[in-house]
Design a protein around this motif. Structure first.
Motif, PDB file in Angstrom:
ATOM      1  N   CYS A   1       0.812  -1.224   0.000  1.00  0.00           N
ATOM      2  CA  CYS A   1       0.000   0.000   0.000  1.00  0.00           C
ATOM      3  C   CYS A   1       0.847   1.276   0.000  1.00  0.00           C
ATOM      4  O   CYS A   1       0.392   2.316   0.491  1.00  0.00           O
ATOM      5  CB  CYS A   1      -0.943   0.000   1.197  1.00  0.00           C
ATOM      6  N   ASN A   2       2.044   1.191  -0.529  1.00  0.00           N
ATOM      7  CA  ASN A   2       2.927   2.351  -0.523  1.00  0.00           C
ATOM      8  C   ASN A   2       2.350   3.535  -1.290  1.00  0.00           C
ATOM      9  O   ASN A   2       2.804   4.672  -1.136  1.00  0.00           O
ATOM     10  CB  ASN A   2       4.288   1.979  -1.112  1.00  0.00           C
ATOM     11  N   LEU A   3       1.346   3.280  -2.098  1.00  0.00           N
ATOM     12  CA  LEU A   3       0.641   4.347  -2.794  1.00  0.00           C
ATOM     13  C   LEU A   3       0.122   5.388  -1.811  1.00  0.00           C
ATOM     14  O   LEU A   3       0.179   6.589  -2.074  1.00  0.00           O
ATOM     15  CB  LEU A   3      -0.528   3.771  -3.593  1.00  0.00           C
TER      16      LEU A   3
ATOM     17  N   PHE B   1       5.478   3.325   5.897  1.00  0.00           N
ATOM     18  CA  PHE B   1       4.755   2.310   6.665  1.00  0.00           C
ATOM     19  C   PHE B   1       5.666   1.812   7.782  1.00  0.00           C
ATOM     20  O   PHE B   1       6.771   1.353   7.530  1.00  0.00           O
ATOM     21  CB  PHE B   1       4.331   1.150   5.767  1.00  0.00           C
ATOM     22  N   LEU B   2       5.184   1.899   9.000  1.00  0.00           N
ATOM     23  CA  LEU B   2       5.931   1.419  10.156  1.00  0.00           C
ATOM     24  C   LEU B   2       5.548  -0.010  10.519  1.00  0.00           C
ATOM     25  O   LEU B   2       6.374  -0.783  10.996  1.00  0.00           O
ATOM     26  CB  LEU B   2       5.694   2.344  11.357  1.00  0.00           C
ATOM     27  N   GLN B   3       4.278  -0.347  10.315  1.00  0.00           N
ATOM     28  CA  GLN B   3       3.782  -1.703  10.550  1.00  0.00           C
ATOM     29  C   GLN B   3       2.776  -2.046   9.460  1.00  0.00           C
ATOM     30  O   GLN B   3       2.116  -1.168   8.908  1.00  0.00           O
ATOM     31  CB  GLN B   3       3.115  -1.824  11.927  1.00  0.00           C
ATOM     32  N   ASP B   4       2.674  -3.333   9.176  1.00  0.00           N
ATOM     33  CA  ASP B   4       1.778  -3.778   8.111  1.00  0.00           C
ATOM     34  C   ASP B   4       1.232  -5.160   8.456  1.00  0.00           C
ATOM     35  O   ASP B   4       2.006  -6.093   8.686  1.00  0.00           O
ATOM     36  CB  ASP B   4       2.539  -3.820   6.780  1.00  0.00           C
ATOM     37  N   ARG B   5      -0.067  -5.268   8.493  1.00  0.00           N
ATOM     38  CA  ARG B   5      -0.685  -6.561   8.804  1.00  0.00           C
ATOM     39  C   ARG B   5      -0.358  -7.625   7.762  1.00  0.00           C
ATOM     40  O   ARG B   5      -0.330  -8.816   8.070  1.00  0.00           O
ATOM     41  CB  ARG B   5      -2.202  -6.395   8.923  1.00  0.00           C
ATOM     42  N   LEU B   6      -0.121  -7.199   6.524  1.00  0.00           N
ATOM     43  CA  LEU B   6       0.250  -8.158   5.488  1.00  0.00           C
ATOM     44  C   LEU B   6       1.607  -8.791   5.765  1.00  0.00           C
ATOM     45  O   LEU B   6       1.941  -9.826   5.200  1.00  0.00           O
ATOM     46  CB  LEU B   6       0.274  -7.482   4.119  1.00  0.00           C
TER      47      LEU B   6
ATOM     48  N   GLU C   1       0.266   0.614  10.375  1.00  0.00           N
ATOM     49  CA  GLU C   1       0.638   1.928  10.897  1.00  0.00           C
ATOM     50  C   GLU C   1       1.432   2.718   9.864  1.00  0.00           C
ATOM     51  O   GLU C   1       2.428   2.243   9.330  1.00  0.00           O
ATOM     52  CB  GLU C   1       1.466   1.768  12.174  1.00  0.00           C
ATOM     53  N   ILE C   2       0.969   3.930   9.588  1.00  0.00           N
ATOM     54  CA  ILE C   2       1.665   4.845   8.684  1.00  0.00           C
ATOM     55  C   ILE C   2       2.291   5.954   9.511  1.00  0.00           C
ATOM     56  O   ILE C   2       1.613   6.622  10.284  1.00  0.00           O
ATOM     57  CB  ILE C   2       0.703   5.461   7.647  1.00  0.00           C
ATOM     58  N   GLY C   3       3.597   6.145   9.376  1.00  0.00           N
ATOM     59  CA  GLY C   3       4.298   7.189  10.111  1.00  0.00           C
ATOM     60  C   GLY C   3       4.452   8.452   9.267  1.00  0.00           C
ATOM     61  O   GLY C   3       4.832   8.376   8.100  1.00  0.00           O
ATOM     62  N   ILE C   4       4.145   9.599   9.854  1.00  0.00           N
ATOM     63  CA  ILE C   4       4.298  10.894   9.186  1.00  0.00           C
ATOM     64  C   ILE C   4       5.217  11.765  10.028  1.00  0.00           C
ATOM     65  O   ILE C   4       4.894  12.082  11.172  1.00  0.00           O
ATOM     66  CB  ILE C   4       2.950  11.606   8.998  1.00  0.00           C
TER      67      ILE C   4
END
Length: 232
Positions: A180-182, A202-207, A214-217
């Protein structure tokens, strides 16, 4: 093309339409004359424009564009990229750049439709991203956490991610793929258009087996507004 998209008003018709227009990608990936999902040209204008139309239209039921169409189209794009690029890093870069292009185009639509006012802090900006932007375009509201004392680093916690609705796991041998890097590119591009530089990852990814997505900004600095002013 856009007319064809808007005629897909339910999942079954959307899937049939998607199968029809993406078939040439599978058979002739480098000879396909239609550039809707053109891989191999990072940030290609036609690809970005097509995905921007889908992404912005899927937010509204009245537009006649089913959300599943965007999700399935995106899945087809990622699958093709995995065939065209051996390294996950190259796929991740493509998705980020394409998302960046979408974000720079989408921000005008967002500001016009949301009528949000001027923000006075990074926390306000992050709240708008989570509570307004994500809700408007993806139908979800991530929770927000602050990650440092300087209050310039935040996390968006996604309990549900519509982009992976039809994805059970990452392809074999693609452990570094950021599917989901989009989304990171979209956020980064939109922020840049309002003169804010940010690092979005992305800091964490269920996949990838994490308990949450988790998306870090991290906001870096305010961009020079003069750089983006149009010359009169």
């Amino acid at each position: 093309m856009i007319t064809a998209i808007r005629r897909c008003t339910n999942s079954q018709r959307a899937i049939k339409w998607l199968a029809r227009v993406t078939e040439p990608i599978t058979t002739r990936p480098h000879e396909w004359s239609r550039p809707y999902l053109m891989a191999g040209k990072v940030g290609g204008y036609s690809t970005v424009l097509f995905m921007t139309v889908l992404f912005s239209s899927a937010r509204s039921k009245s537009s006649g564009v089913n959300k599943d169409l965007f999700v399935l189209t995106y899945g087809a794009l990622v699958a093709q990229l995995c065939k065209d690029y051996e390294k996950d890093e190259d796929v991740n870069t493509y998705l980020d750049k394409m998302g960046y292009g979408i974000g720079t185009r989408l921000v005008e639509d967002f500001l016009a439709r949301s009528c949000v006012g001027r923000c006075h802090s990074y926390s306000e900006i992050t709240d708008i991203i989570a509570q307004v932007a994500f809700k408007m375009y993806l139908g979800i509201t991530p929770s927000v956490t602050c990650n440092n004392s300087s209050r310039n680093a935040f996390s968006l916690i996604l309990d549900k991610n519509p982009l992976v609705e039809f994805v059970e796991e990452l392809p074999a041998g693609r452990s570094s793929l950021c599917y989901c890097n989009l989304l990171c590119g979209i956020i980064r591009g939109a922020l840049e258009m309002v003169h804010l530089a940010a690092d979005v990852t992305f800091l964490q990814d269920r996949l990838k087996g994490d308990s949450v997505t988790e998306i870090g900004i991290t906001f870096l600095k305010k961009l020079d507004e003069k750089k983006y002013r149009r010359k009169k």
